[in-house]
Scaffold this motif. Structure first.
Motif, PDB file in Angstrom:
ATOM      1  N   ASP A 153       0.810  -1.220   0.000  1.00  0.00           N
ATOM      2  CA  ASP A 153       0.000   0.000   0.000  1.00  0.00           C
ATOM      3  C   ASP A 153       0.843   1.271   0.000  1.00  0.00           C
ATOM      4  O   ASP A 153       0.298   2.375  -0.012  1.00  0.00           O
ATOM      5  CB  ASP A 153      -0.920   0.018   1.233  1.00  0.00           C
ATOM      6  CG  ASP A 153      -1.997  -1.049   1.172  1.00  0.00           C
ATOM      7  OD1 ASP A 153      -2.302  -1.503   0.054  1.00  0.00           O
ATOM      8  OD2 ASP A 153      -2.505  -1.437   2.239  1.00  0.00           O
ATOM      9  N   SER A 154       2.169   1.126   0.036  1.00  0.00           N
ATOM     10  CA  SER A 154       3.035   2.306   0.031  1.00  0.00           C
ATOM     11  C   SER A 154       3.071   2.928  -1.363  1.00  0.00           C
ATOM     12  O   SER A 154       2.531   2.372  -2.327  1.00  0.00           O
ATOM     13  CB  SER A 154       4.451   1.933   0.459  1.00  0.00           C
ATOM     14  OG  SER A 154       5.157   1.311  -0.592  1.00  0.00           O
ATOM     15  N   THR A 155       3.748   4.065  -1.472  1.00  0.00           N
ATOM     16  CA  THR A 155       3.858   4.749  -2.767  1.00  0.00           C
ATOM     17  C   THR A 155       4.992   4.186  -3.619  1.00  0.00           C
ATOM     18  O   THR A 155       5.150   4.588  -4.776  1.00  0.00           O
ATOM     19  CB  THR A 155       4.101   6.255  -2.550  1.00  0.00           C
ATOM     20  OG1 THR A 155       5.213   6.427  -1.647  1.00  0.00           O
ATOM     21  CG2 THR A 155       2.863   6.911  -1.952  1.00  0.00           C
ATOM     22  N   ILE A 156       5.792   3.251  -3.075  1.00  0.00           N
ATOM     23  CA  ILE A 156       6.921   2.696  -3.820  1.00  0.00           C
ATOM     24  C   ILE A 156       6.418   1.800  -4.948  1.00  0.00           C
ATOM     25  O   ILE A 156       5.652   0.868  -4.722  1.00  0.00           O
ATOM     26  CB  ILE A 156       7.858   1.913  -2.888  1.00  0.00           C
ATOM     27  CG1 ILE A 156       8.585   2.884  -1.966  1.00  0.00           C
ATOM     28  CG2 ILE A 156       8.865   1.092  -3.688  1.00  0.00           C
ATOM     29  CD1 ILE A 156       9.498   2.224  -0.958  1.00  0.00           C
ATOM     30  N   ARG A 157       6.882   2.088  -6.157  1.00  0.00           N
ATOM     31  CA  ARG A 157       6.477   1.308  -7.318  1.00  0.00           C
ATOM     32  C   ARG A 157       7.660   0.747  -8.105  1.00  0.00           C
ATOM     33  O   ARG A 157       7.468  -0.019  -9.053  1.00  0.00           O
ATOM     34  CB  ARG A 157       5.604   2.178  -8.251  1.00  0.00           C
ATOM     35  CG  ARG A 157       4.230   2.463  -7.654  1.00  0.00           C
ATOM     36  CD  ARG A 157       3.424   1.184  -7.481  1.00  0.00           C
ATOM     37  NE  ARG A 157       2.195   1.348  -6.736  1.00  0.00           N
ATOM     38  CZ  ARG A 157       2.040   1.059  -5.454  1.00  0.00           C
ATOM     39  NH1 ARG A 157       3.071   0.592  -4.758  1.00  0.00           N
ATOM     40  NH2 ARG A 157       0.879   1.229  -4.848  1.00  0.00           N
ATOM     41  N   THR A 158       8.877   1.126  -7.733  1.00  0.00           N
ATOM     42  CA  THR A 158      10.081   0.600  -8.392  1.00  0.00           C
ATOM     43  C   THR A 158      11.130   0.301  -7.335  1.00  0.00           C
ATOM     44  O   THR A 158      11.391   1.145  -6.474  1.00  0.00           O
ATOM     45  CB  THR A 158      10.650   1.612  -9.407  1.00  0.00           C
ATOM     46  OG1 THR A 158       9.660   1.927 -10.384  1.00  0.00           O
ATOM     47  CG2 THR A 158      11.886   1.044 -10.111  1.00  0.00           C
ATOM     48  N   ILE A 159      11.722  -0.900  -7.397  1.00  0.00           N
ATOM     49  CA  ILE A 159      12.816  -1.255  -6.503  1.00  0.00           C
ATOM     50  C   ILE A 159      13.987  -1.735  -7.358  1.00  0.00           C
ATOM     51  O   ILE A 159      13.835  -2.658  -8.161  1.00  0.00           O
ATOM     52  CB  ILE A 159      12.406  -2.348  -5.500  1.00  0.00           C
ATOM     53  CG1 ILE A 159      11.284  -1.839  -4.594  1.00  0.00           C
ATOM     54  CG2 ILE A 159      13.607  -2.785  -4.660  1.00  0.00           C
ATOM     55  CD1 ILE A 159      10.770  -2.877  -3.615  1.00  0.00           C
ATOM     56  N   VAL A 160      15.133  -1.072  -7.205  1.00  0.00           N
ATOM     57  CA  VAL A 160      16.349  -1.447  -7.915  1.00  0.00           C
ATOM     58  C   VAL A 160      17.306  -2.058  -6.896  1.00  0.00           C
ATOM     59  O   VAL A 160      17.710  -1.390  -5.945  1.00  0.00           O
ATOM     60  CB  VAL A 160      17.001  -0.231  -8.600  1.00  0.00           C
ATOM     61  CG1 VAL A 160      18.266  -0.651  -9.334  1.00  0.00           C
ATOM     62  CG2 VAL A 160      16.012   0.438  -9.559  1.00  0.00           C
ATOM     63  N   CYS A 161      17.622  -3.328  -7.087  1.00  0.00           N
ATOM     64  CA  CYS A 161      18.467  -4.037  -6.126  1.00  0.00           C
ATOM     65  C   CYS A 161      19.922  -4.019  -6.576  1.00  0.00           C
ATOM     66  O   CYS A 161      20.233  -4.330  -7.731  1.00  0.00           O
ATOM     67  CB  CYS A 161      17.989  -5.475  -5.959  1.00  0.00           C
ATOM     68  SG  CYS A 161      16.414  -5.592  -5.066  1.00  0.00           S
ATOM     69  N   ALA A 162      20.799  -3.674  -5.653  1.00  0.00           N
ATOM     70  CA  ALA A 162      22.228  -3.563  -5.954  1.00  0.00           C
ATOM     71  C   ALA A 162      23.029  -4.024  -4.746  1.00  0.00           C
ATOM     72  O   ALA A 162      22.527  -4.075  -3.627  1.00  0.00           O
ATOM     73  CB  ALA A 162      22.582  -2.111  -6.287  1.00  0.00           C
ATOM     74  N   GLY A 163      24.294  -4.370  -5.004  1.00  0.00           N
ATOM     75  CA  GLY A 163      25.198  -4.677  -3.911  1.00  0.00           C
ATOM     76  C   GLY A 163      25.139  -6.089  -3.385  1.00  0.00           C
ATOM     77  O   GLY A 163      25.862  -6.436  -2.449  1.00  0.00           O
TER      78      GLY A 163
END
Length: 344
Positions: A153-163
């Motif tokens: 339900d958060s506003t986050i719509r893109t997650i870029v995973c690194a590291g």
């Protein structure tokens, strides 16, 4: 004697490198060391790492072109990646700005911005994208759930995973929990951008400026420009093509060589184990894996430990790893709310 270069000249150099042959060697002031960092060698000792000005800029250019497909000027992005003696934090900040998005830099130390505060910032500023490790994204989702908030339900719509090396299966699980699209980046301590994702999710080697080889066949230790990286990868043959049509070779990260063992059919990595683990749909996106005395010690989590027969799931995961990979594994299952105190 002090050398002074006009600021405009540095920007002109950046633009010049956008069109210059990537194979051309740097010379003069542009061969000077521009960034200093550190990496850990196989023994755990710290070793210095330096980048020339041109190498630093070219890493940024490749990452900007990749993230430019994911971010827009309307995005507000949290950058939760390491900054201390590392290249990735400074690089991600610059790239987000060049993509036109807004950036909130929180790092990973948790001293000034611990995760509870970060959740508040995400809500306050309506953050739309998160750049972090898979483990960070998983733990943040677990904290949100423990506080009665649904990550989806958060506003986050893109997650870029690194590291951190991550299987497609776990990346998809992270995306499902947050109801967000996910993408990955790949780099090493000395080459912060070594491969970038296409629209099909495959990581493509930046082979216009890097020469990659794998020691021991298609799967093994990655060598970049002849130097060992300590990282295990699978590198597609040069004549194999991704569905996106790119001629750049596909690179599949497998984790560190220290977290890999030899199985009946060759190298078995922590990411191979991760793929088997995440066949189980009731698992949360949390995952940890270390190798001790040739045995994988796996820790994973469930959202509601009361609704799962942990013993049966543990046996199923262990036998699945044995059948698919021919290696031994010890499996620990905890509740996602207990993840911070779980054994690694």
């Amino acid at each position: 004697m002090t050398t002074t270069t006009p600021l405009a000249t540095h920007y002109e150099r950046f633009l010049d490198l956008l069109t210059r042959d990537p194979g051309a060697a740097a010379d003069g002031p542009d061969a000077r060391k521009a960034r200093y960092g550190e990496r850990l060698d196989p023994s755990g000792a710290s070793q210095p790492v330096v980048l020339t000005r041109d190498a630093w800029i070219r890493n940024q250019i490749d990452l900007t072109l990749a993230l430019g497909r994911l971010l827009t000027e309307d995005d507000v992005v949290v950058s939760a990646v390491p900054y201390e003696l590392s290249f990735i934090g400074a690089q991600v900040d610059r790239v987000i700005e060049m993509a036109g998005a807004s950036v909130i830099s929180v790092g990973t130390s948790g001293t000034i911005c611990p995760m509870p505060r970060l959740l508040g910032l995400i809500e306050q500023y309506e953050v739309t994208a998160l750049v972090c490790s898979p483990s960070f994204a998983a733990e943040l989702s677990g904290l949100a759930a423990s506080l009665g908030r649904r990550p989806a339900d958060s506003t986050i719509r893109t997650i870029v995973c690194a590291g951190e090396a991550c299987s497609t299966e776990r990346l998809n699980r992270i995306g499902a929990v947050w109801a967000a699209r996910t993408s990955a980046l790949y780099g090493t301590p000395s080459t912060p951008t070594a491969a970038v994702a296409c629209d099909h999710g495959a990581l493509h080697l930046c082979d216009h400026r890097l020469r990659a080889e794998v020691r021991g066949g298609a799967r093994g230790e990655l060598l970049l420009d002849g130097s060992p990286t300590g990282e295990a990868v699978e590198l597609w043959p040069a004549d194999s093509r991704c569905d996106c049509g790119s001629e750049s070779r596909v690179l599949v990260p497998l984790g560190s060589m220290a977290s890999a063992v030899r199985g009946p059919d060759g190298l078995v990595s922590a990411v191979d184990v991760e793929r088997i683990v995440f066949r189980h749909r009731r698992l949360a996106p949390h995952f940890a894996c270390v190798v001790r005395d040739g045995t994988f010690h796996v820790t994973c989590a469930v959202t509601d430990s009361r609704a799962v027969d942990a013993g049966a799931m543990r046996r199923a995961i262990r036998s699945g790893i044995d059948e698919a990979l021919g290696v031994e594994a010890e499996v620990t299952i905890v509740g996602a709310q207990d993840w911070s105190t779980a054994p690694s």
